[in-house]
Scaffold this motif. Structure first.
Motif, PDB file in Angstrom:
ATOM      1  N   LEU A  10       0.826  -1.203   0.000  1.00 48.65           N
ATOM      2  CA  LEU A  10       0.000   0.000   0.000  1.00 48.65           C
ATOM      3  C   LEU A  10       0.864   1.258   0.000  1.00 48.65           C
ATOM      4  CD1 LEU A  10      -2.827   1.223   0.081  1.00 48.65           C
ATOM      5  CD2 LEU A  10      -2.705   1.104   2.566  1.00 48.65           C
ATOM      6  N   THR A  13       0.685   4.049  -2.842  1.00 49.29           N
ATOM      7  CA  THR A  13       0.322   5.410  -2.449  1.00 49.29           C
ATOM      8  C   THR A  13       1.244   6.430  -3.094  1.00 49.29           C
ATOM      9  OG1 THR A  13      -0.587   4.624  -0.367  1.00 49.29           O
ATOM     10  CG2 THR A  13      -0.030   6.957  -0.471  1.00 49.29           C
ATOM     11  N   GLN A  55       0.024   6.827  -6.509  1.00 51.14           N
ATOM     12  CA  GLN A  55      -1.280   7.484  -6.501  1.00 51.14           C
ATOM     13  C   GLN A  55      -1.093   8.996  -6.403  1.00 51.14           C
ATOM     14  OE1 GLN A  55      -3.720   6.719  -3.079  1.00 51.14           O
ATOM     15  NE2 GLN A  55      -5.550   7.524  -4.045  1.00 51.14           N
ATOM     16  N   ARG A  56      -0.179   9.419  -5.525  1.00 51.98           N
ATOM     17  CA  ARG A  56       0.099  10.855  -5.402  1.00 51.98           C
ATOM     18  C   ARG A  56       0.629  11.421  -6.711  1.00 51.98           C
ATOM     19  NH1 ARG A  56       3.803  10.962  -0.421  1.00 51.98           N
ATOM     20  NH2 ARG A  56       3.357   8.785  -0.456  1.00 51.98           N
TER      21      ARG A  56
END
Length: 143
Positions: free
Chosen positions: A89, A93, A96-97
């Protein structure tokens, strides 16, 4: 089924994502998230495969650190171990940012470009002539 022989620390993400890539293993993890300490036989019930095949899937999950097994007498029970998922994760992440920032920049660019800065100039008179339609197709070959 892919087997990982190296034990490099950087390979843990590879093992996690390889384990999560299979729908059977994801279904097993979903069952373990709902019920703790499931015996292997109970975990294998909904799957149309042999017990040795189930054991191979459990070996992959165990190798990735996603499950732990404990033995009581002749019964082996499996339990979800969510620690490695946190590592995956954290990796996701970061991307994703990155993509959120890129898409926000794209949206700002499109919105800026969509708003005209000056009023459109009126048409300069007559309409333009349409190009002629293409000519009819020629004879086709028959087989």
């Amino acid at each position: 089924m892919v087997k990982y022989q190296n034990a490099n620390p950087g390979d843990s993400l590879d093992r996690i994502f390889a384990a999560l890539a299979d729908p059977t293993r994801r279904a097993m993890l979903a069952r373990l998230s709902e019920q703790h300490d499931l015996p292997v036989s109970t975990l294998a019930e909904p799957f149309a495969m042999s017990l040795p095949a189930v054991m191979k899937h459990l070996d992959v999950l165990s190798g990735a650190g996603l499950i732990t097994r404990s033995k009581t007498g002749r019964t082996v029970a499996c339990r979800l171990s969510a620690g490695p998922m946190e590592e995956a994760l954290a990796w996701l992440t970061r991307y994703q940012r990155f993509w959120t920032e890129q898409l926000d920049r794209l949206a700002a660019f499109v919105e800026e470009d969509a708003c005209p800065k000056s009023p459109a100039s009126p048409s300069s008179g007559g309409s333009t002539r349409r190009p002629p339609k293409s000519s009819p197709r020629g004879p086709t070959r028959r087989k």
